[in-house]
Design a protein around this motif. Structure first.
Motif, PDB file in Angstrom:
ATOM      1  N   VAL A 144       2.633  17.887  17.057  1.00 40.11           N
ATOM      2  CA  VAL A 144       2.424  19.261  15.912  1.00 40.11           C
ATOM      3  C   VAL A 144       4.040  19.579  16.620  1.00 40.11           C
ATOM      4  N   SER A 145       4.896  20.277  15.933  1.00 41.82           N
ATOM      5  CA  SER A 145       6.107  21.019  16.808  1.00 41.82           C
ATOM      6  C   SER A 145       6.685  21.291  14.969  1.00 41.82           C
ATOM      7  N   SER A 146       6.868  23.203  15.792  1.00 45.87           N
ATOM      8  CA  SER A 146       7.584  23.657  14.521  1.00 45.87           C
ATOM      9  C   SER A 146       6.974  23.116  12.829  1.00 45.87           C
ATOM     10  N   GLY A 147       5.870  23.521  12.695  1.00 45.79           N
ATOM     11  CA  GLY A 147       4.951  23.130  11.229  1.00 45.79           C
ATOM     12  C   GLY A 147       4.681  22.240  10.759  1.00 45.79           C
ATOM     13  N   ARG A 148       5.323  20.869  11.839  1.00 44.77           N
ATOM     14  CA  ARG A 148       5.269  19.498  11.298  1.00 44.77           C
ATOM     15  C   ARG A 148       4.684  18.450  12.178  1.00 44.77           C
ATOM     16  N   LEU A 149       3.794  18.425  11.866  1.00 47.58           N
ATOM     17  CA  LEU A 149       2.494  17.216  12.480  1.00 47.58           C
ATOM     18  C   LEU A 149       3.516  15.260  12.172  1.00 47.58           C
ATOM     19  N   GLU A 150       3.064  14.685  13.128  1.00 47.45           N
ATOM     20  CA  GLU A 150       3.769  13.851  13.619  1.00 47.45           C
ATOM     21  C   GLU A 150       2.093  12.447  13.641  1.00 47.45           C
ATOM     22  N   ILE A 151       1.835  11.788  13.127  1.00 43.31           N
ATOM     23  CA  ILE A 151       1.066  11.083  13.457  1.00 43.31           C
ATOM     24  C   ILE A 151       0.927   9.178  13.238  1.00 43.31           C
ATOM     25  N   ASP A 152       1.590   8.774  14.670  1.00 44.38           N
ATOM     26  CA  ASP A 152       1.527   7.079  14.684  1.00 44.38           C
ATOM     27  C   ASP A 152       0.122   7.080  14.688  1.00 44.38           C
ATOM     28  N   ASP A 153      -0.378   5.929  13.654  1.00 48.39           N
ATOM     29  CA  ASP A 153      -1.761   5.066  13.818  1.00 48.39           C
ATOM     30  C   ASP A 153      -0.788   3.684  13.543  1.00 48.39           C
ATOM     31  N   GLN A 154      -1.731   2.710  14.503  1.00 50.11           N
ATOM     32  CA  GLN A 154      -1.786   1.054  13.656  1.00 50.11           C
ATOM     33  C   GLN A 154       0.232   1.171  13.543  1.00 50.11           C
ATOM     34  N   GLY A 155       1.204   1.058  14.088  1.00 57.53           N
ATOM     35  CA  GLY A 155       2.613   0.878  13.844  1.00 57.53           C
ATOM     36  C   GLY A 155       2.541   1.823  12.804  1.00 57.53           C
ATOM     37  N   LEU A 156       2.015   2.796  11.915  1.00 55.24           N
ATOM     38  CA  LEU A 156       2.546   3.460  10.425  1.00 55.24           C
ATOM     39  C   LEU A 156       2.707   5.041  10.943  1.00 55.24           C
ATOM     40  N   THR A 157       4.037   5.654  10.894  1.00 55.97           N
ATOM     41  CA  THR A 157       4.136   7.252  11.393  1.00 55.97           C
ATOM     42  C   THR A 157       3.800   7.559   9.814  1.00 55.97           C
ATOM     43  N   MET A 158       2.939   9.074   9.535  1.00 62.55           N
ATOM     44  CA  MET A 158       2.993   9.607   9.027  1.00 62.55           C
ATOM     45  C   MET A 158       3.578  11.042   9.479  1.00 62.55           C
ATOM     46  N   ILE A 159       4.656  11.819   7.866  1.00 63.60           N
ATOM     47  CA  ILE A 159       4.750  12.956   8.914  1.00 63.60           C
ATOM     48  C   ILE A 159       3.769  13.655   7.532  1.00 63.60           C
ATOM     49  N   TYR A 160       3.764  15.163   7.790  1.00 65.55           N
ATOM     50  CA  TYR A 160       3.341  15.847   7.317  1.00 65.55           C
ATOM     51  C   TYR A 160       3.637  17.629   7.750  1.00 65.55           C
ATOM     52  N   ASN A 161       4.492  18.051   6.129  1.00 65.50           N
ATOM     53  CA  ASN A 161       5.024  19.520   7.022  1.00 65.50           C
ATOM     54  C   ASN A 161       3.906  20.346   6.491  1.00 65.50           C
ATOM     55  N   GLU A 197       0.885  -0.824   0.062  1.00 68.66           N
ATOM     56  CA  GLU A 197      -0.035  -0.166   0.332  1.00 68.66           C
ATOM     57  C   GLU A 197       0.801   1.133   0.014  1.00 68.66           C
ATOM     58  N   GLU A 198       0.636   1.778  -1.046  1.00 66.94           N
ATOM     59  CA  GLU A 198       1.320   3.248  -1.116  1.00 66.94           C
ATOM     60  C   GLU A 198       0.214   4.514  -1.018  1.00 66.94           C
ATOM     61  N   VAL A 199       1.421   5.310  -0.394  1.00 67.48           N
ATOM     62  CA  VAL A 199       0.134   6.650  -0.077  1.00 67.48           C
ATOM     63  C   VAL A 199       1.297   8.081  -1.323  1.00 67.48           C
ATOM     64  N   LEU A 200       0.247   8.015  -2.363  1.00 66.69           N
ATOM     65  CA  LEU A 200       0.952   8.618  -3.174  1.00 66.69           C
ATOM     66  C   LEU A 200       0.720   9.819  -3.358  1.00 66.69           C
ATOM     67  N   SER A 201      -0.512  10.308  -2.158  1.00 63.86           N
ATOM     68  CA  SER A 201      -0.130  12.017  -1.695  1.00 63.86           C
ATOM     69  C   SER A 201      -0.838  12.503  -0.443  1.00 63.86           C
ATOM     70  N   ALA A 202      -1.303  13.034   0.093  1.00 63.35           N
ATOM     71  CA  ALA A 202      -2.286  13.917   1.380  1.00 63.35           C
ATOM     72  C   ALA A 202      -2.271  14.142   1.633  1.00 63.35           C
TER      73      ALA A 202
END
Length: 83
Positions: free
Chosen positions: A65-82, A4-9
């Motif tokens: 959330v820190s310095s414009g960076r959102l890091e989410i941990d969900d079911q063993g997957l880490t997603m980073i949004y800048n 499974e790949e996230v192409l954009s988010a």
């Protein structure tokens, strides 16, 4: 095999305490790929940089959330949004 790949988010935190997570996902099973949109939404609570997300339906997951960076941990997957 399966991948499974996230192409954009895009993850949007609204000032009213709601959020939307919109993504384009590609799932590949035994060499056959299917691309589809995915949308999650619900409400969040933030305290001291830590966020609890409650998806519509009640499932919860967590982030920071820190310095414009959102890091989410969900079911063993880490997603980073800048920002």
């Amino acid at each position: 095999g399966y991948t499974e790949e996230v192409l954009s988010a895009t993850f949007t935190l609204n000032s009213d305490g709601s959020y939307t997570d919109a993504a384009i996902i590609r799932e590949t099973t035994n060499g056959r790929a299917v691309t589809s949109p995915s949308t999650r939404y619900g409400y969040y609570d933030q305290y001291n940089g830590e966020i609890t997300f409650t998806e519509q339906g009640g499932r919860q997951y967590y982030g920071t959330v820190s310095s414009g960076r959102l890091e989410i941990d969900d079911q063993g997957l880490t997603m980073i949004y800048n920002r």
